[in-house]
Scaffold this active site. Structure first.
Site, PDB file in Angstrom:
ATOM      1  CD  GLU A   1      17.615  16.670  64.787  1.00 36.83           C
ATOM      2  OE1 GLU A   1      17.651  16.711  66.020  1.00 36.83           O
ATOM      3  OE2 GLU A   1      17.704  15.607  64.147  1.00 36.83           O
TER       4      GLU A   1
ATOM      5  CB  SER B   1      16.968   8.471  61.075  1.00 39.44           C
ATOM      6  OG  SER B   1      15.933   8.720  60.190  1.00 39.44           O
TER       7      SER B   1
ATOM      8  CG  ASN C   1      15.192  10.436  65.581  1.00 34.77           C
ATOM      9  OD1 ASN C   1      14.014  10.591  65.879  1.00 34.77           O
ATOM     10  ND2 ASN C   1      15.602  10.326  64.334  1.00 34.77           N
TER      11      ASN C   1
ATOM     12  CG  HIS D   1      16.986  14.057  60.650  1.00 36.48           C
ATOM     13  ND1 HIS D   1      16.647  13.997  61.970  1.00 36.48           N
ATOM     14  CD2 HIS D   1      16.483  12.934  60.084  1.00 36.48           C
ATOM     15  CE1 HIS D   1      15.971  12.891  62.195  1.00 36.48           C
ATOM     16  NE2 HIS D   1      15.864  12.234  61.075  1.00 36.48           N
TER      17      HIS D   1
HETATM   18  P1  NAI Z   1      10.881   4.461  52.650  1.00 31.46           P
HETATM   19  O1  NAI Z   1      11.154   3.008  52.820  1.00 31.46           O
HETATM   20  O2  NAI Z   1       9.476   4.953  52.740  1.00 31.46           O
HETATM   21  O3  NAI Z   1      11.441   4.976  51.210  1.00 31.46           O
HETATM   22  C1  NAI Z   1      12.735   4.697  50.751  1.00 31.46           C
HETATM   23  C2  NAI Z   1      12.721   4.798  49.224  1.00 31.46           C
HETATM   24  O4  NAI Z   1      14.070   4.707  48.745  1.00 31.46           O
HETATM   25  C3  NAI Z   1      11.926   3.674  48.545  1.00 31.46           C
HETATM   26  O5  NAI Z   1      10.917   4.230  47.709  1.00 31.46           O
HETATM   27  C4  NAI Z   1      12.993   2.925  47.739  1.00 31.46           C
HETATM   28  O6  NAI Z   1      12.487   2.401  46.510  1.00 31.46           O
HETATM   29  C5  NAI Z   1      14.006   4.043  47.497  1.00 31.46           C
HETATM   30  N1  NAI Z   1      15.324   3.551  47.106  1.00 31.46           N
HETATM   31  C6  NAI Z   1      15.966   2.437  47.513  1.00 31.46           C
HETATM   32  N2  NAI Z   1      17.144   2.325  46.865  1.00 31.46           N
HETATM   33  C7  NAI Z   1      17.256   3.419  46.047  1.00 31.46           C
HETATM   34  C8  NAI Z   1      18.234   3.871  45.124  1.00 31.46           C
HETATM   35  N3  NAI Z   1      19.353   3.170  44.902  1.00 31.46           N
HETATM   36  N4  NAI Z   1      18.010   5.031  44.461  1.00 31.46           N
HETATM   37  C9  NAI Z   1      16.874   5.731  44.649  1.00 31.46           C
HETATM   38  N5  NAI Z   1      15.898   5.337  45.516  1.00 31.46           N
HETATM   39  C10 NAI Z   1      16.099   4.198  46.191  1.00 31.46           C
HETATM   40  O7  NAI Z   1      11.849   5.196  53.685  1.00 31.46           O
HETATM   41  P2  NAI Z   1      11.632   6.611  54.439  1.00 31.46           P
HETATM   42  O8  NAI Z   1      10.898   6.390  55.692  1.00 31.46           O
HETATM   43  O9  NAI Z   1      11.146   7.621  53.441  1.00 31.46           O
HETATM   44  O10 NAI Z   1      13.136   6.946  54.868  1.00 31.46           O
HETATM   45  C11 NAI Z   1      14.069   7.471  53.956  1.00 31.46           C
HETATM   46  C12 NAI Z   1      15.228   8.080  54.730  1.00 31.46           C
HETATM   47  O11 NAI Z   1      14.732   9.118  55.580  1.00 31.46           O
HETATM   48  C13 NAI Z   1      15.972   7.100  55.636  1.00 31.46           C
HETATM   49  O12 NAI Z   1      17.325   7.448  55.648  1.00 31.46           O
HETATM   50  C14 NAI Z   1      15.340   7.354  57.004  1.00 31.46           C
HETATM   51  O13 NAI Z   1      16.207   7.034  58.059  1.00 31.46           O
HETATM   52  C15 NAI Z   1      15.115   8.869  56.922  1.00 31.46           C
HETATM   53  N6  NAI Z   1      14.085   9.392  57.799  1.00 31.46           N
HETATM   54  C16 NAI Z   1      12.917   8.709  57.993  1.00 31.46           C
HETATM   55  C17 NAI Z   1      11.944   9.249  58.827  1.00 31.46           C
HETATM   56  C18 NAI Z   1      10.640   8.523  59.032  1.00 31.46           C
HETATM   57  O14 NAI Z   1       9.873   8.931  59.941  1.00 31.46           O
HETATM   58  N7  NAI Z   1      10.318   7.523  58.246  1.00 31.46           N
HETATM   59  C19 NAI Z   1      12.146  10.525  59.542  1.00 31.46           C
HETATM   60  C20 NAI Z   1      13.378  11.195  59.187  1.00 31.46           C
HETATM   61  C21 NAI Z   1      14.319  10.622  58.372  1.00 31.46           C
END
Ligand code: NAI
Length: 283
Positions: free
Chosen positions: A152, A119, A190, A140
């Site tokens: 995006e 993000s 964003n 994104h």
């Molecule tokens: P989240 O915290 O729900 O999930 C992240 C996952 O990554 C966790 O299940 C964790 O165990 C896993 N993880 C950590 N280290 C890892 C590794 N070495 N290998 C594989 N998996 C690993 O986070 P979320 O919200 O799904 O965000 C993920 C990405 O998406 C971030 O970069 C965030 O900025 C982006 N994003 C988030 C949005 C949102 O609304 N939450 C919207 C758009 C993008």
């Protein structure tokens, strides 16, 4: 290598949604997380998301079963195998993503596309960790992925034209509308949305209105489908804080300073829906 095989890294809020939409489009998905618990949660959330579609009549039971059958989960990066596109959607942390990109690069073919769902991090900076950075791009998605039709697409300094056009074709294949955004903090959506969410938190912090009234105000006064505080809880307050910090750092402009209340909630582990408590309580 096949563009019909997609790798997704991270089975959290976003990764599970991305896996779900890819499988629904008939693509086979290798979903990788370091945590078995996260993968179990991802499988359950995908199954229930598809189940809701069956209940609504927008999906048949067979389509649901077929989509579930296309998703394989693993804690082993070797399962990425011959994926033609790998989407990194792990936690928003620069060092972590840099490490993961190296791990992906070690597994997939040199002409496989490597995309990040970051993000707030710079696509050009992340690309520096990828061998053959021409194949790296920002992709994104928006939360919740199955419902939000936008992606995006962000080209870094070195992203190759072929990588860009294959990424656009992929977005179309999974039924998303793509907009192209420059590689600046917050990209387009964003950059505009997050300062508004932060302002809602300042408004709450200053005691000007209750959380419910702030959200009702923005829903009924601005036609927003969801109030800003409920949306912040949905995004995840830690993710929101990370985006604000990167806007503040990237532009050096104090207008992006995160509300102290947001920092306090994150420090207390109140991360929104994913932890069961943010501005509101869940579950
Ligand atoms: P989240 O915290 O729900 O999930 C992240 C996952 O990554 C966790 O299940 C964790 O165990 C896993 N993880 C950590 N280290 C890892 C590794 N070495 N290998 C594989 N998996 C690993 O986070 P979320 O919200 O799904 O965000 C993920 C990405 O998406 C971030 O970069 C965030 O900025 C982006 N994003 C988030 C949005 C949102 O609304 N939450 C919207 C758009 C993008």
């Amino acid at each position: 290598m096949s563009d019909e095989r997609i790798g997704v890294i991270g089975g959290g809020i976003m990764g599970s949604g991305i896996a779900q939409v890819c499988a629904l489009a008939g693509l086979s998905v290798a979903l990788v997380d370091i945590s078995e618990a996260a993968l179990a949660k991802a499988r359950a959330s995908i199954a229930s998301g598809l189940g809701r579609q069956v209940d609504k009549g927008t999906l048949t039971e067979q389509q649901r079963a077929a989509a579930l059958g296309l998703i394989a989960t693993s804690t082993d990066y070797a399962s990425l195998g011959d994926a033609g596109l790998v989407i990194e959607a792990a936690s928003e942390n620069l060092e972590l993503k840099q490490r993961i990109l190296k791990q992906i690069g070690a597994q997939v073919a040199v002409d496989a596309i490597i995309a990040s769902n970051t993000s707030s991090l710079s696509i050009s900076q992340l690309a520096a960790q990828v061998e053959h950075p021409g194949r790296f791009i920002g992709l994104h998605f928006f939360n919740p992925v199955p419902l939000m039709s936008l992606v995006e697409v962000i080209r870094g300094l070195d992203t190759a034209e072929a990588c860009y056009s294959r990424t656009l074709a992929f977005a179309e294949r999974i039924g998303k509308t793509a907009i192209s955004a420059g590689n600046r903090p917050g990209f387009v959506v964003n950059r505009i949305l997050v300062p508004m969410l932060n302002e809602a938190i300042f408004t709450l912090q200053e005691g000007l209105a209750s959380a419910e009234d702030i959200d009702t105000g923005m829903k009924l006064g601005c036609g927003q489908p969801m109030g800003p505080l409920a949306l912040a809880d949905l995004i995840g307050l830690d993710t929101l804080l990370a985006i604000l910090e990167s806007l503040q750092q990237g532009f050096g402009d104090p207008k992006y300073r995160p509300a102290p209340l947001l920092k306090e909630l994150v420090a207390a582990g109140r991360l929104g829906r994913k932890s069961g408590h943010g501005f509101y309580r869940y579950g």
